[in-house]
Design an enzyme around this catalytic site. Structure first.
Site, PDB file in Angstrom:
ATOM      1  N   GLU A   1       0.815  -0.872  -0.209  1.00  0.00           N
ATOM      2  CA  GLU A   1       0.281   0.152  -0.175  1.00  0.00           C
ATOM      3  C   GLU A   1       0.569   1.115  -0.229  1.00  0.00           C
ATOM      4  OE1 GLU A   1       0.763   1.411   2.527  1.00  0.00           O
ATOM      5  OE2 GLU A   1       1.705   0.180   3.588  1.00  0.00           O
TER       6      GLU A   1
ATOM      7  N   GLU B   1       4.306  -0.607   1.322  1.00  0.00           N
ATOM      8  CA  GLU B   1       4.962  -0.720  -0.007  1.00  0.00           C
ATOM      9  C   GLU B   1       4.891  -2.229   0.515  1.00  0.00           C
ATOM     10  OE1 GLU B   1       8.450   0.711  -1.540  1.00  0.00           O
ATOM     11  OE2 GLU B   1       7.731   2.936  -0.807  1.00  0.00           O
TER      12      GLU B   1
END
Length: 353
Positions: free
Chosen positions: A176, A319
């Site tokens: 994300e 991430e």
């Protein structure tokens, strides 16, 4: 919205107990003392059950990164402006971000999905544009998402999981990016766990002590506003989550339903995993937890999920980077399990009774 989300209640896949038995039997015959490889042995057996084979593999992995911004950033809960999200989307695609380097090094697929950044990253090669709006609404003033946006975000995650499964992926990693998303994740986890804002709020991308205190106060205001609706995990996700968090939750549910193992990243992804388990009980049976995030609230969510992280490196980037860092452990577990010889094959007498 019932028809749009009915799939969330579908049954999760069941692990192959015979494959697990055969894998455990093989482990007992390898040229080592029983249990000498610790959790690596258990990982191999669990992957065997998930993949339905006595010799599992973690070679084919996909990282799916969902990006989205959050209206609650208006409350000054982040150390960075929201323009950073779109800039990072471009960096992910260009290969300069941490997760891009990790994916390239590991030979893992990297799929990038823009769920709704405040600043439009523009047409970027390698980025799937599924924007549901310029970020969510400010959940201190009302629900973060409409019912339609939530259903679409969940479905985007489901579609990503289906693409991974049909592509022969063996391990799914969610990632994300979104300024303000540690606040959303903390608020969502507070609601789902019945914990205080102070217990879940942390520094995120770099807040100091006063910034964390302010973040907790913002979360308290949101919990008070939405309190009557937070007993329903779907409403908690709609009111306090984000486009990317909902997409992750949808992906994790769909993975469990399809029998695709998930390697869960840090704080935000684990909050999404908690939402997935609440939306589809049993989904967490398909999750592995990659690492212990430096974000203080992560441990509380892991405890609720009975999650035991594989690594503890003080990471808090997001991430999907922590999960990517843990992927080699899965590969090593599989390599040892399949590549070592048994006592009989080596012509060595086994352990005495």
């Amino acid at each position: 919205m019932t028809g749009d989300i009915a799939w969330l209640k579908g049954p999760v896949a069941q692990p192959d107990e015979e494959a697990a038995r055969m894998a455990a039997e093989r482990q007992s015959m390898l040229i080592k003392p029983p249990g000498a490889l610790g959790r690596l042995e258990a990982l191999a057996i669990r992957l065997a059950a998930w993949q339905g084979t006595s010799k599992p593999s973690a070679d084919r992995a996909r990282i799916v990164l969902f990006a989205g911004d959050h209206g609650v950033a208006e409350e000054g809960v982040s150390a960075f402006p929201q323009s950073v999200t779109a800039a990072m989307v471009r960096q992910f695609a260009q290969g300069g971000a941490a997760v891009s380097v990790l994916a390239r090094t590991l030979g893992a697929d990297l799929e990038l999905i823009d769920m709704g950044t405040v600043e439009n990253a523009g047409p970027v090669t390698g980025v799937l544009d599924l924007r549901l709006g310029p970020g969510t609404a400010n959940f201190v003033r009302g629900p973060a998402m409409t019912e339609r946006q939530l259903a679409q975000a969940l479905r985007a995650g489901r579609d990503a999981a289906e693409r991974a499964r049909s592509g022969g992926v063996q391990i799914f990693i969610g990632g994300e990016m979104g300024i303000g998303n540690t606040t959303a994740a903390a608020a969502l986890a507070s609601a789902l766990l019945g914990e205080t804002a102070e217990a879940l709020a942390g520094p995120g991308a770099g807040l100091g002590t006063e910034g964390v205190r302010h973040k907790a106060e913002v979360i308290r205001r949101a919990l008070a506003l939405h309190g009557p609706y937070l007993g329903d995990p779907l409403e908690a996700l709609r009111r306090l989550g984000g486009f990317e968090i909902a997409a992750l939750a949808g992906a994790f549910v769909a993975c469990a339903q399809q029998g695709l193992p998930v390697l869960v990243d840090g704080f935000i992804c684990t909050a999404a995993a908690l939402a997935a388990e609440r939306l589809c009980p049993g989904a967490a049976g398909w999750f592995l937890y990659a690492h212990a995030s430096a974000e203080p609230g992560h441990k509380r969510i892991l405890t609720a999920l009975d999650g035991k992280p594989l690594l503890d490196l003080g990471m808090r980037l997001g991430e999907g980077s922590g999960a990517a860092a843990a992927l080699p452990l899965l590969r090593l577990a599989c390599a040892l399990h399949s590549g070592m010889v048994t006592f009989e094959e080596a012509g060595i007498a086994g352990k005495s009774p």
